[in-house]
Design a protein around this motif. Structure first.
Motif, PDB file in Angstrom:
ATOM      1  N   GLY A 177       0.802  -1.223   0.000  1.00  0.00           N
ATOM      2  CA  GLY A 177       0.000   0.000   0.000  1.00  0.00           C
ATOM      3  C   GLY A 177       0.832   1.269   0.000  1.00  0.00           C
ATOM      4  O   GLY A 177       0.326   2.350   0.255  1.00  0.00           O
ATOM      5  N   LYS A 178       2.129   1.138  -0.322  1.00  0.00           N
ATOM      6  CA  LYS A 178       2.986   2.331  -0.310  1.00  0.00           C
ATOM      7  C   LYS A 178       3.060   3.005  -1.672  1.00  0.00           C
ATOM      8  O   LYS A 178       3.604   4.091  -1.799  1.00  0.00           O
ATOM      9  CB  LYS A 178       4.405   1.948   0.125  1.00  0.00           C
ATOM     10  CG  LYS A 178       4.497   1.565   1.587  1.00  0.00           C
ATOM     11  CD  LYS A 178       5.917   1.180   1.954  1.00  0.00           C
ATOM     12  CE  LYS A 178       5.984   0.657   3.375  1.00  0.00           C
ATOM     13  NZ  LYS A 178       7.172  -0.174   3.575  1.00  0.00           N
ATOM     14  N   ALA A 179       2.592   2.311  -2.700  1.00  0.00           N
ATOM     15  CA  ALA A 179       2.634   2.879  -4.050  1.00  0.00           C
ATOM     16  C   ALA A 179       1.624   2.132  -4.897  1.00  0.00           C
ATOM     17  O   ALA A 179       1.177   1.043  -4.523  1.00  0.00           O
ATOM     18  CB  ALA A 179       4.032   2.751  -4.648  1.00  0.00           C
ATOM     19  N   GLU A 180       1.260   2.714  -6.034  1.00  0.00           N
ATOM     20  CA  GLU A 180       0.357   2.032  -6.949  1.00  0.00           C
ATOM     21  C   GLU A 180       1.125   1.195  -7.964  1.00  0.00           C
ATOM     22  O   GLU A 180       0.639   0.177  -8.438  1.00  0.00           O
ATOM     23  CB  GLU A 180      -0.520   3.052  -7.689  1.00  0.00           C
ATOM     24  CG  GLU A 180      -1.768   3.470  -6.934  1.00  0.00           C
ATOM     25  CD  GLU A 180      -1.442   4.250  -5.672  1.00  0.00           C
ATOM     26  OE1 GLU A 180      -1.900   3.842  -4.595  1.00  0.00           O
ATOM     27  OE2 GLU A 180      -0.700   5.251  -5.738  1.00  0.00           O
ATOM     28  N   LEU A 181       2.315   1.671  -8.358  1.00  0.00           N
ATOM     29  CA  LEU A 181       3.102   0.926  -9.336  1.00  0.00           C
ATOM     30  C   LEU A 181       4.583   1.117  -9.042  1.00  0.00           C
ATOM     31  O   LEU A 181       4.943   1.884  -8.147  1.00  0.00           O
ATOM     32  CB  LEU A 181       2.769   1.344 -10.774  1.00  0.00           C
ATOM     33  CG  LEU A 181       3.071   2.773 -11.195  1.00  0.00           C
ATOM     34  CD1 LEU A 181       3.350   2.823 -12.688  1.00  0.00           C
ATOM     35  CD2 LEU A 181       1.901   3.683 -10.905  1.00  0.00           C
ATOM     36  N   VAL A 182       5.439   0.410  -9.805  1.00  0.00           N
ATOM     37  CA  VAL A 182       6.875   0.490  -9.543  1.00  0.00           C
ATOM     38  C   VAL A 182       7.661   0.661 -10.841  1.00  0.00           C
ATOM     39  O   VAL A 182       7.196   0.301 -11.923  1.00  0.00           O
ATOM     40  CB  VAL A 182       7.415  -0.783  -8.831  1.00  0.00           C
ATOM     41  CG1 VAL A 182       6.671  -1.046  -7.535  1.00  0.00           C
ATOM     42  CG2 VAL A 182       7.353  -1.995  -9.744  1.00  0.00           C
ATOM     43  N   VAL A 183       8.835   1.264 -10.704  1.00  0.00           N
ATOM     44  CA  VAL A 183       9.859   1.188 -11.742  1.00  0.00           C
ATOM     45  C   VAL A 183      11.024   0.482 -11.065  1.00  0.00           C
ATOM     46  O   VAL A 183      11.567   0.971 -10.080  1.00  0.00           O
ATOM     47  CB  VAL A 183      10.275   2.586 -12.241  1.00  0.00           C
ATOM     48  CG1 VAL A 183      11.533   2.494 -13.092  1.00  0.00           C
ATOM     49  CG2 VAL A 183       9.144   3.214 -13.036  1.00  0.00           C
ATOM     50  N   ASP A 184      11.365  -0.694 -11.577  1.00  0.00           N
ATOM     51  CA  ASP A 184      12.334  -1.518 -10.872  1.00  0.00           C
ATOM     52  C   ASP A 184      13.138  -2.333 -11.879  1.00  0.00           C
ATOM     53  O   ASP A 184      12.790  -2.384 -13.056  1.00  0.00           O
ATOM     54  CB  ASP A 184      11.605  -2.449  -9.896  1.00  0.00           C
ATOM     55  CG  ASP A 184      12.526  -2.940  -8.777  1.00  0.00           C
ATOM     56  OD1 ASP A 184      13.666  -2.450  -8.691  1.00  0.00           O
ATOM     57  OD2 ASP A 184      12.102  -3.814  -8.007  1.00  0.00           O
ATOM     58  N   ILE A 185      14.189  -2.986 -11.377  1.00  0.00           N
ATOM     59  CA  ILE A 185      14.942  -3.846 -12.276  1.00  0.00           C
ATOM     60  C   ILE A 185      14.437  -5.273 -12.161  1.00  0.00           C
ATOM     61  O   ILE A 185      13.954  -5.707 -11.123  1.00  0.00           O
ATOM     62  CB  ILE A 185      16.459  -3.836 -12.009  1.00  0.00           C
ATOM     63  CG1 ILE A 185      16.753  -4.065 -10.532  1.00  0.00           C
ATOM     64  CG2 ILE A 185      17.083  -2.566 -12.486  1.00  0.00           C
ATOM     65  CD1 ILE A 185      18.218  -4.281 -10.261  1.00  0.00           C
ATOM     66  N   THR A 186      14.565  -5.974 -13.273  1.00  0.00           N
ATOM     67  CA  THR A 186      14.144  -7.358 -13.294  1.00  0.00           C
ATOM     68  C   THR A 186      15.098  -8.102 -14.213  1.00  0.00           C
ATOM     69  O   THR A 186      15.665  -7.513 -15.125  1.00  0.00           O
ATOM     70  CB  THR A 186      12.695  -7.486 -13.807  1.00  0.00           C
ATOM     71  OG1 THR A 186      12.386  -8.862 -13.947  1.00  0.00           O
ATOM     72  CG2 THR A 186      12.525  -6.809 -15.154  1.00  0.00           C
ATOM     73  N   THR A 187      15.297  -9.373 -13.941  1.00  0.00           N
ATOM     74  CA  THR A 187      16.078 -10.157 -14.895  1.00  0.00           C
ATOM     75  C   THR A 187      15.160 -11.155 -15.592  1.00  0.00           C
ATOM     76  O   THR A 187      15.073 -11.182 -16.807  1.00  0.00           O
ATOM     77  CB  THR A 187      17.253 -10.889 -14.209  1.00  0.00           C
ATOM     78  OG1 THR A 187      16.830 -11.347 -12.935  1.00  0.00           O
ATOM     79  CG2 THR A 187      18.413  -9.957 -14.025  1.00  0.00           C
ATOM     80  N   THR A 188      14.404 -11.911 -14.799  1.00  0.00           N
ATOM     81  CA  THR A 188      13.514 -12.895 -15.419  1.00  0.00           C
ATOM     82  C   THR A 188      12.047 -12.489 -15.305  1.00  0.00           C
ATOM     83  O   THR A 188      11.184 -13.090 -15.937  1.00  0.00           O
ATOM     84  CB  THR A 188      13.655 -14.258 -14.720  1.00  0.00           C
ATOM     85  OG1 THR A 188      13.302 -14.075 -13.338  1.00  0.00           O
ATOM     86  CG2 THR A 188      15.057 -14.773 -14.816  1.00  0.00           C
TER      87      THR A 188
END
Lengths: 329, 373
Positions: A177-188
């Motif tokens: 509940g701290k954000a609606e969406l994310v910008v993050d790193i992912t590998t798989t």
């Protein structure tokens, strides 16, 4: 740390811990450059075997970026994501010399899977505006990539959002509940999926990997340039060897037109063709098998494909790229 | 005393002389009050924090601090007029990060058009006061617009809320109507779901979305409810069905956005446009004309102002009259800018609507000769 009267060293910054350090050390070792940690209290400094005037600085990947930007180190290994995130005028301060094939990180925009109506950034723009109109608040985006996010969202006209800085476990922010969406790193994508998030179709901000980076703001004396040339020629030789294969066959006739065809179809370069028919070509690794097939079709009985340790060349593209960006001496 | 100091003194004397009491909010402001102005402004903040971890920033502008200070007083809601002049701080690559901003804010006046005219006149006079031997009419070229007029047009066209939002937003982003309408369904094709939902009611749509989520085994999460997702599908179904923006309505909007020039002629053109399209714009055009009369009453040559229907500044923020002034021959950025922002007081916590209008003067963008004795 140079003594008075001694030539100033070339400083090479290497990640100080984790997989990035192991991979970087392995990368330099492959190029015949052995990194030795200094002894005792000064083990954040090291040396390059056989090159006294090269100094190794062991730093965090983030510190390497700031030191490169400030010109305190000459060369460094760090992630492109950190470069793009941290240095506003990266083009003016550093030169990405070569991607290194490790430290992969894909920076993406991910939204809750429950948002079945949202697949693209255009959808997100629409939804963000509606969210704000309805609630009087901006949608929150959790990320540690504050600048990358702002730039990417601005280019796509998404303005009704607010960044919530997150320095760890970003992917858990929506569920918490701290954000609606994310910008993050992912590998798989597995971690995102485990947190019920999905990547937007056009939500790829940056495909990053570790890079060998040169600082354009550092002092580059003739001696330091020469050290860089030696290091980069070894790296280039190893890179050339790693990414290409030597393809040889016995083929008595190999006209210029065939050489041109091999170049066009397989990016193959003719190394050698002797009068007794011995033929050697060099081509990208993934083109080796099709090139071999093609040579057989041209009449070769056998085709050998060999991996190489080093391919040194008179031309040194990495060094040329660096020197082109440095002031003339 | 530097040029800027002398010019600041002259401007502030002018503004306080016009009855706008000087207010100087602290340079160090709680950062959070600027966060809702969007990431563009936030990216320009000089941030710092104290030992407790609270975030502060150097003030990037005056309006929000001045309005917050006013709302914190017992007289919030009453008529009040403030002036200010001092440094503001914004990170701007390649430009100075500290620059001087002067300005005025006027809160709580119900006679909107008179307040509009007054703010314009005072701001232009103050800017002219630092440019020696000149009058605003001769040295400043002034562009005016009306964000309220554009909003009212979209309302009078009886467009669906989603089309209104989409057009207003697209216009703010500088997109042409062509681009805005060609975006269609925002690139995502959910024709299956949308087909089912065409003509469905809110409850039915919501039930369908909930079913879809439960079939897929996805827990509803992430700030948007299934109801909101259903609403958006319904909106899209409506857009897909083409309801709302007919070619005729689109032509009216295009015609409207092309109106520009002498404001009196523009007003006549807009009345003709409203009459032909059978739109009721009478009240807002009356207000427009009243304002023009009051601007002339302030001693300005209203016919020399350049009106542009497409000039709305930032539609997210400005709700009515807007203006910008450029010093002739200096090109580039506006030296004066202002407008009516009636929604901001409530966004900052006011319990009731409070009319608000203001203007800023960027002293560093005015020519230097005014500083000489």
């Amino acid at each position: 740390m140079s003594l008075p009267g001694q030539a100033p060293p070339l400083v090479l910054a290497i990640p100080s811990k984790g997989r990035l350090q192991e991979n970087a050390a392995a990368f330099f070792a492959r190029a015949g450059l052995d990194i030795a940690k200094g002894g005792g209290a000064r083990d954040y400094r090291g040396t390059l075997a056989g090159m006294d005037t090269v100094e190794i600085a062991f730093l965090s990947a983030a510190d390497i970026v700031t030191q490169l930007a400030a010109g305190h180190v000459h060369l460094g290994v760090t992630g492109e994501d950190l470069i793009r995130e941290t240095i506003a005028d990266a083009e003016a301060r550093i030169e990405l010399l070569a991607p290194l094939g490790f430290g992969h990180a894909h920076v993406v925009v991910a939204v809750p899977r429950a948002w079945i109506d949202v697949k693209t950034m255009a959808d997100l723009e629409d939804v963000a505006a509606a969210f704000r109109a309805r609630r009087g608040e901006r949608m929150r985006v959790a990320t540690k990539y504050v600048h990358l996010t702002r730039r990417f969202f601005a280019e796509r006209h998404v303005s009704d959002y607010r960044i919530v800085e997150s320095l760890g476990a970003t992917e858990g922010a929506p569920a918490a509940g701290k954000a609606e969406l994310v910008v993050d790193i992912t590998t798989t994508g597995a971690t995102l999926a485990a947190n019920a998030l999905k990547i937007l179709d056009d939500g790829s901000i940056l495909r990053s990997q570790a890079n060998l980076v040169a600082s354009l703001r550092a002092d580059w004396s003739p001696g330091q340039r020469e050290l860089a040339r030696i290091i980069l020629s070894r790296i280039a030789a190893e890179e050339e060897a790693r990414t290409t294969r030597e393809v040889s066959a016995l083929l008595s006739r190999f006209a210029d037109s065939l050489a041109a065809e091999a170049k066009a179809a397989f990016s193959a370069r003719l190394r050698f063709h002797s009068s007794d028919g011995r033929l050697t070509l060099n081509c990208p690794k993934e083109k080796a098998a099709p090139l071999a097939d093609w040579l057989i079709a041209q009449g070769a009985a056998h085709v050998c494909v060999a991996a190489q340790d080093y391919v040194f060349s008179a031309a040194n593209p990495l060094y040329e790229r660096l020197i082109a960006r440095l002031p003339k001496l | 005393m530097s040029f800027t100091d002398q010019r600041s003194e002259r401007i502030i004397a002018h503004l306080t002389g016009a009855g706008y009491a000087r207010i100087e909010p602290p340079i160090l402001q709680p950062a959070s009050i600027f966060f809702d102005s969007g990431e563009d402004l936030r990216a320009q903040l000089y941030l710092t924090s104290d030992l407790s971890g609270a975030d502060y920033c150097l003030r990037p502008e005056y309006t929000i601090p001045v309005l917050s200070a006013y709302l914190a007083t017992a007289s919030a809601g009453a008529r009040a007029a403030f002036s200010y002049c001092g440094p503001v701080f914004r990170f701007r690559p390649g430009q100075d990060s500290e620059f001087t901003q002067a300005g005025i804010e006027n809160f709580g006046r119900p006679d909107l058009e008179a307040a509009d005219a007054e703010i314009l006149a005072i701001a232009l006079d103050a800017a002219a006061a630092v440019v020696r031997n000149s009058t605003p009419a001769s040295r400043l070229s002034v562009r005016i617009g009306d964000a309220g007029l554009f909003s009212r047009l979209l309302e009078a066209l009886e467009l669906t809320p989603q089309w209104r939002r989409r057009i207003a937003r697209g216009h703010s982003q500088g997109k042409s109507l062509d681009v805005i309408t060609s975006l269609g369904l925002n690139g995502t094709d959910h024709s299956g779901v949308l087909g089912v939902l065409e003509g469905a009611d809110k409850q039915g749509a919501r039930a369908l979305v909930e079913d879809l989520l439960s079939i897929a085994g996805i827990a509803p999460a992430g700030g948007r409810t299934p109801g909101e997702i259903a609403d958006r599908f319904l909106e899209q179904a409506a857009l897909k069905a083409g309801s709302g923006l007919s070619p005729e309505k689109r032509a009216v909007i295009e015609q409207f956005l092309r109106v520009e020039g002498d404001p009196y002629q523009a007003s006549a053109q807009l009345r003709a446009l409203a009459r032909d399209a059978k739109l009721d714009l009478a009240a807002i055009l009356d207000s427009f004309d009243t304002r023009l009369g009051l601007i002339a009453g302030q001693g300005l040559d209203a016919a020399k102002l350049r009106f542009s229907a497409s000039f709305t500044r930032n539609l997210d923020y400005y709700t009515g009259f807007v203006f910008e002034a450029y010093e002739q021959g200096r090109g580039g950025q506006a030296a004066v800018g202002g407008g009516r922002y009636d929604q901001l007081p409530q966004a900052l916590g006011a319990k009731t609507p409070i009319p608000a209008i203001g203007a800023a003067i960027w002293i560093d963008r005015l020519s230097q000769n005014g500083g000489e004795p």
